[in-house]
Design a protein around this motif. Structure first.
Motif, PDB file in Angstrom:
ATOM      1  N   THR A  78      44.074  45.974  39.871  1.00  0.00           N
ATOM      2  CA  THR A  78      44.292  46.688  38.606  1.00  0.00           C
ATOM      3  C   THR A  78      43.454  46.011  37.535  1.00  0.00           C
ATOM      4  OG1 THR A  78      46.123  45.290  37.831  1.00  0.00           O
ATOM      5  CG2 THR A  78      46.697  47.196  39.220  1.00  0.00           C
ATOM      6  N   LYS A  80      44.497  44.742  34.897  1.00  0.00           N
ATOM      7  CA  LYS A  80      45.319  43.846  34.067  1.00  0.00           C
ATOM      8  C   LYS A  80      45.583  42.477  34.690  1.00  0.00           C
ATOM      9  CE  LYS A  80      45.882  46.179  30.371  1.00  0.00           C
ATOM     10  NZ  LYS A  80      44.586  46.824  30.590  1.00  0.00           N
ATOM     11  N   PRO A 287      50.752  45.748  36.889  1.00  0.00           N
ATOM     12  CA  PRO A 287      50.031  45.790  35.606  1.00  0.00           C
ATOM     13  C   PRO A 287      50.946  45.767  34.384  1.00  0.00           C
ATOM     14  CG  PRO A 287      49.692  47.826  36.877  1.00  0.00           C
ATOM     15  CD  PRO A 287      50.380  46.851  37.774  1.00  0.00           C
TER      16      PRO A 287
END
Ligand SMILES: *Cc1c(COP(=O)(O)O)cnc(C)c1O
Length: 399
Positions: A78, A80, A287
């Motif tokens: 992801t 993040k 995330p």
């Protein structure tokens, strides 16, 4: 309010004995009960709420990320997770981080990495690895973790437990050196013992432990789930001793008072023993958690909360020490992490907490005799003065 309490008591497992207050709202250092009464939160969810309740930066990170992408599992990358892990490594001085959710999972991760490192790198024979822990430790509630506890209640009725742990007195570096054998993988220690009653080791303890661990090729793993992230006046409690441990467990405040987020951090040499399929967590590193935890780390640093903890902690403790009360046996702590030990012959710590609650201050006893004071680190001197006033009144009352 009594109905709400009765409902929870009827349908819930009785694993806690909460103070009789029903909280419905929080903002900064304050929480409100169902009747609108305001309290100063001097407990901050065992340090999970170091940033205060509903911190605007954390709420923003949570809601923005929740609208975009929340959970995908680790089957994919992801946008993040990397930035969160990078920040945690940069701040702590460790090289890699394994994201989990609860503190106990972070501790389990540490145990697994330490054991596998002992077998694959140090050369300990299969199934012989030992981990040294301290008496009166608290590292969570899983079977392996309560198995290494010395608290009878934590173990009673839950055996059998995994082998491979031995305990030594906390604060005694010589005992550590004596307990180490060629099979020792790690020494797992809380830099200050929280649940045991805010127990302070002698000055320089961690520095000595780090030297001993290095000499014997043993991993020093600090459980800073409760004392990390500014609580004791530095970002990490190990920084008071000018060391960097080989492993570090973070949790509680890492989730910004919003979500459960934990990390086990270690150096490359240890963490590289984990290969795909060895370990994992469906929710770990999602995330939503990563965005919230990165915002939490940034807020703790940007708002200088460790500095605030150091400055106000010194003031707070000095003022408590001035309180002349026959109930007080000891006052100890570091930063905004303070324990008041109550003489059990004079009063129960829980009764002191109940009286403080009547005065609009929420705290919680630990181990029957200690009143724990660990407010959100955003607290101001004036708000501490309100607490001090309540303490002065209650600690001079009849029990
Ligand atoms: C709270 C705590 C844990 C366990 O964390 P959970 O999130 O409750 O699993 C472990 N170690 C220490 C020092 C703690 O204070």
């Amino acid at each position: 309010m009594q109905d709400t309490i009765a409902l929870e008591n009827q349908y819930g497992a009785h694993t806690y004995l909460p103070l009789p207050v029903v909280l419905t709202k929080g903002d900064g250092v304050y929480v409100w009960d169902a009747e609108g009464k305001r309290y100063l939160d001097m407990m901050s969810a065992y340090s999970a709420v170091s940033l205060g309740h509903c911190h605007p930066k954390i709420v923003a990170a949570l809601t923005q990320q929740a609208e975009k992408l929340a959970i995908v599992s680790r089957a994919y990358y992801t946008d993040k997770l990397g930035a969160f892990l990078q920040r945690a490594c940069e701040l702590s001085g460790l090289e890699r981080a394994c994201p989990m959710n609860t503190g106990a999972e972070g501790v389990e991760t540490a145990i697994k990495v330490a054991r596998k490192w002992a077998y694959k790198v140090k050369g300990v024979a299969d199934n012989q690895a030992e981990i040294i822990v301290c008496e009166n430790n608290f590292h969570g509630r899983t079977i392996a973790i309560v198995g290494m506890s010395t608290e009878p209640q934590y173990q009673d009725g839950f055996g059998p437990f995994p082998a491979g742990f031995k305990s030594i007195p906390f604060g005694d570096a010589a005992a550590l050196e004596q307990a180490i054998t060629p099979n020792t993988a790690a020494f797992l220690v809380e830099p200050i013992q929280g649940e045991a009653g805010i127990i302070m080791p002698p000055a320089g303890y961690l520095t000595k432990c780090a030297e001993i661990c290095k000499k014997h090729n043993v991993m020093l793993i600090c459980d800073e789930i409760q004392v990390g992230l500014g609580r004791t006046g530095k970002l990490f409690t190990f920084q008071h001793d000018n060391i960097v441990p080989d492993g570090l467990i973070l949790g509680k405040a890492l989730g910004g008072g919003m979500l459960p987020v934990s990390l086990f951090l270690a150096n490359e040499e240890a963490m590289q023993v984990l290969t795909p399929g060895d370990h994992g967590s469906t929710f770990g590193g999602n995330p939503l958690s990563a965005a919230v935890a990165l915002a939490a780390l940034n807020a703790i640093v940007d708002e200088k909360l460790a500095e605030n903890s150091a400055k106000l902690g010194d003031y707070f403790m000095a003022e408590i020490q001035k309180i002349d009360s026959p109930l007080i046996k000891d006052v100890r702590g570091k930063g905004l992490f303070v324990g008041i030990e109550i003489d059990p012959l004079k009063a129960a710590a829980r009764d002191v907490c109940l009286r403080l609650m009547e005065h609009g201050v929420l705290s919680k006893e630990t181990h029957a005799t200690v009143v724990r004071l660990a407010p959100p680190l955003i607290i101001t001197r004036e708000q501490l003065d309100t607490t001090l006033q309540a303490l002065r009144t209650v600690l001079r009352e009849e029990f």
